[in-house]
Design an enzyme around this catalytic site. Structure first.
Site, PDB file in Angstrom:
ATOM      1  N   ARG A   1     -12.185  -4.408  -7.350  1.00  0.00           N
ATOM      2  CA  ARG A   1     -12.080  -5.373  -6.251  1.00  0.00           C
ATOM      3  C   ARG A   1     -13.589  -5.593  -5.577  1.00  0.00           C
ATOM      4  O   ARG A   1     -14.191  -4.677  -5.278  1.00  0.00           O
ATOM      5  CB  ARG A   1     -11.354  -4.686  -5.046  1.00  0.00           C
ATOM      6  CG  ARG A   1      -9.729  -4.251  -5.270  1.00  0.00           C
ATOM      7  CD  ARG A   1      -9.087  -4.057  -4.052  1.00  0.00           C
ATOM      8  NE  ARG A   1      -9.519  -2.677  -3.326  1.00  0.00           N
ATOM      9  CZ  ARG A   1      -9.166  -2.149  -2.343  1.00  0.00           C
ATOM     10  NH1 ARG A   1      -7.945  -2.573  -1.807  1.00  0.00           N
ATOM     11  NH2 ARG A   1      -9.744  -1.023  -1.844  1.00  0.00           N
TER      12      ARG A   1
ATOM     13  N   PHE B   1       0.737  -1.101  -0.024  1.00  0.00           N
ATOM     14  CA  PHE B   1      -0.016  -0.036  -0.178  1.00  0.00           C
ATOM     15  C   PHE B   1       0.958   1.116   0.083  1.00  0.00           C
ATOM     16  O   PHE B   1       1.929   1.492   0.792  1.00  0.00           O
ATOM     17  CB  PHE B   1      -0.845  -0.216   1.385  1.00  0.00           C
ATOM     18  CG  PHE B   1      -1.928   0.981   1.173  1.00  0.00           C
ATOM     19  CD1 PHE B   1      -3.155   0.680   0.377  1.00  0.00           C
ATOM     20  CD2 PHE B   1      -1.902   2.149   1.918  1.00  0.00           C
ATOM     21  CE1 PHE B   1      -4.214   1.750   0.323  1.00  0.00           C
ATOM     22  CE2 PHE B   1      -2.641   3.129   1.661  1.00  0.00           C
ATOM     23  CZ  PHE B   1      -4.150   3.191   1.088  1.00  0.00           C
TER      24      PHE B   1
ATOM     25  N   LYS C   1     -12.135  -1.231   8.129  1.00  0.00           N
ATOM     26  CA  LYS C   1     -12.553  -2.349   7.151  1.00  0.00           C
ATOM     27  C   LYS C   1     -13.335  -3.327   7.513  1.00  0.00           C
ATOM     28  O   LYS C   1     -14.437  -3.344   8.020  1.00  0.00           O
ATOM     29  CB  LYS C   1     -11.323  -2.858   6.613  1.00  0.00           C
ATOM     30  CG  LYS C   1     -10.237  -1.693   5.933  1.00  0.00           C
ATOM     31  CD  LYS C   1      -9.287  -2.381   5.194  1.00  0.00           C
ATOM     32  CE  LYS C   1      -8.087  -1.516   4.780  1.00  0.00           C
ATOM     33  NZ  LYS C   1      -8.559  -0.461   3.939  1.00  0.00           N
TER      34      LYS C   1
HETATM   35  C1  LIG Z   1      -2.826  -1.969   3.605  1.00  0.00           C
HETATM   36  C2  LIG Z   1      -3.140  -0.602   4.029  1.00  0.00           C
HETATM   37  N1  LIG Z   1      -2.344  -0.035   4.760  1.00  0.00           N
HETATM   38  C3  LIG Z   1      -2.236   1.119   5.187  1.00  0.00           C
HETATM   39  C4  LIG Z   1      -3.360   1.832   4.988  1.00  0.00           C
HETATM   40  C5  LIG Z   1      -3.525   3.381   5.304  1.00  0.00           C
HETATM   41  O1  LIG Z   1      -4.172   3.366   6.573  1.00  0.00           O
HETATM   42  P1  LIG Z   1      -4.365   4.816   7.370  1.00  0.00           P
HETATM   43  O2  LIG Z   1      -5.090   5.707   6.461  1.00  0.00           O
HETATM   44  O3  LIG Z   1      -4.894   4.406   8.659  1.00  0.00           O
HETATM   45  O4  LIG Z   1      -2.931   5.438   7.285  1.00  0.00           O
HETATM   46  C6  LIG Z   1      -4.537   1.282   4.181  1.00  0.00           C
HETATM   47  C7  LIG Z   1      -5.686   1.828   3.687  1.00  0.00           C
HETATM   48  O5  LIG Z   1      -6.843   1.359   3.074  1.00  0.00           O
HETATM   49  C8  LIG Z   1      -4.122  -0.100   3.632  1.00  0.00           C
HETATM   50  O6  LIG Z   1      -5.147  -0.784   2.893  1.00  0.00           O
END
Ligand SMILES: Cc1ncc(COP(=O)(O)O)c(C=O)c1O
Length: 409
Positions: free
Chosen positions: A368, A129, A224
């Site tokens: 998705r 991500f 989620k």
């Molecule tokens: C795998 C993953 N990591 C990190 C994040 C980001 O998280 P945050 O917005 O809480 O920093 C997301 C957001 O959808 C995600 O899917």
């Protein structure tokens, strides 16, 4: 009961009738006439979450005002709600704290992890991500450490060889591919390395056992599959045997041993609270606490079994529709969503939304379908795939209205 792949709508109806998780559907406050295949992005509201929000805002805040920090135990919420998540990830009470966002927690944990690792090299795979990549690269720049961005699947070899710190998702956000946490930990630790797990797409949909897997550090989001609500705060996990050795790079007053002594210098709390920074978002925490009630008494192994069957159903029904599957077809290797590519993926998703089937799109061309097992029925997924077939068969996606892009896709 076991979840099998239904080969007809009637078989899907039968599965729904006997679904041992079927009762969980009633916890959710879902709008009529919609099939919600986006629980992997933003989980839907539960009655308990909305009630808890009303209670925290409408009762505690309005009537008790600042006293509610004590009378409603607001101060303890990051730890008490963290304990509810501990059960879902196979951690012990006291090892999970609700704090900040995944992005910030990755920063804090990866920075702290460097004192455990043999070297200070920071590693990330290029299909992680984006926030995971940005945060780790920025941390490396600030810390003057080596930063290595490696090809998908190469993170473990690199952490084994360098003994650095690897940020790794337990379930990939795009493909839904699952990582074997125990095997990864064995390999990383053999090389003196440390893994910071991103559990965002794993928590609440696959069976996790952080303790038994030897996992030491992790973070994940709660909006989620945990259905905590938009902008719900993230959680972080630290193996208790390591907490006292780790320091946060963002030592705020809420992580102090005595926050209300207002001392000029920092003395970290002697438990996981040392990784808190500022004031927790109480209304969101209250909603999350209510949302987690749906998981009480639920076996996550069963949730994962249903996610596999729902995902198999999507893959089976999409065959012959001209979409390319980019998730593992073997359900044992797949998390809670199934991804496909189509050159006009964005438009296809808009056409589905127009018919009441909510799916999501990730640029450049990934569609998705999230198959969140606690509220989705096999018949809903069956019918949604009929809609998809109709859209593709008749090029119904090819409409200028579907090309208009919103800010959030
Ligand atoms: C795998 C993953 N990591 C990190 C994040 C980001 O998280 P945050 O917005 O809480 O920093 C997301 C957001 O959808 C995600 O899917």
């Amino acid at each position: 009961m076991s979840y099998t792949l239904p080969d007809s709508r009637h078989a899907a109806e039968t599965l729904d009738e006997h679904d041992i998780l079927g009762h969980a559907h009633d916890f959710f406050d879902l709008p009529n006439g919609k099939v919600y295949l986006v629980g992997h992005s933003l989980g839907p509201a539960t009655h308990n979450a909305l009630d808890a929000l009303e209670m925290a805002g409408g009762r505690s805040w309005r009537n008790e005002l600042v006293k509610a920090w004590n009378s409603a135990s607001w101060f303890d919420l990051p730890q008490t709600v963290g304990n509810k998540i501990a059960r879902l990830i196979g951690a012990n009470e006291g090892e999970v704290l609700i704090a900040d966002s995944v992005s910030l927690n990755l920063y804090k944990l990866a920075s702290a992890a460097r004192t455990l690792a043999r070297t200070s090299t920071l590693i990330v795979e290029e299909d992680e991500f984006p926030t995971d990549q940005y945060i780790i690269e920025a941390l490396a720049a600030l810390a003057g450490a080596d930063f290595v961005r490696v090809a998908p699947g190469e993170g473990l070899n690199t952490v084994e060889a360098t003994g650095g710190v690897l940020v790794l998702s337990a379930v990939n956000y795009r493909s839904a591919e699952i990582r074997d946490i125990a095997d990864a930990e064995r390999r990383a630790q053999a090389g003196g390395g440390v893994i910071v797990w991103d559990l965002s797409h794993a928590t609440g949909v696959i069976a996790l056992d952080m303790k038994a897997s030897g996992a030491r550090l992790a973070t994940g989001c709660t909006y989620k599959y945990l259905n905590g609500g938009p902008g719900a705060p993230a959680f972080l996990y630290i193996d208790q045997s390591l907490t006292a050795r780790l320091s946060t790079p963002l030592p705020g007053w809420m992580g102090h041993a005595r926050p209300f002594a207002f001392e000029p210098s920092y003395d970290p709390a002697n438990n996981i609270r040392r990784f808190a920074s500022g004031t927790p978002p109480i209304l969101s925490l209250a909603a999350l606490s209510g949302a987690l009630e749906v998981f009480e008494g639920i076996d996550i192994g069963l949730v994962q079994a249903k996610a596999r069957a729902l995902g198999d159903l999507v893959i089976e029904r999409v065959k012959g529709m001209g979409l390319e599957v980019t998730s593992p077809e073997d359900a044992a290797c797949r998390g809670g969503h199934v991804s496909f590519t189509h050159p006009h993926g964005y438009e296809v998703v808009q056409a589905l939304i127009n018919r009441g089937v909510l799916a999501d799109f990730r640029a450049p061309e990934t569609i998705r379908f999230g198959v969140s097992p606690l509220y989705l029925r096999f018949t809903e997924v069956w019918d949604a795939m009929d809609d998809l077939k109709d859209i593709l068969d008749h090029d119904a996606w090819d409409d200028p209205a579907y090309r208009q892009r919103d800010t959030v896709t």
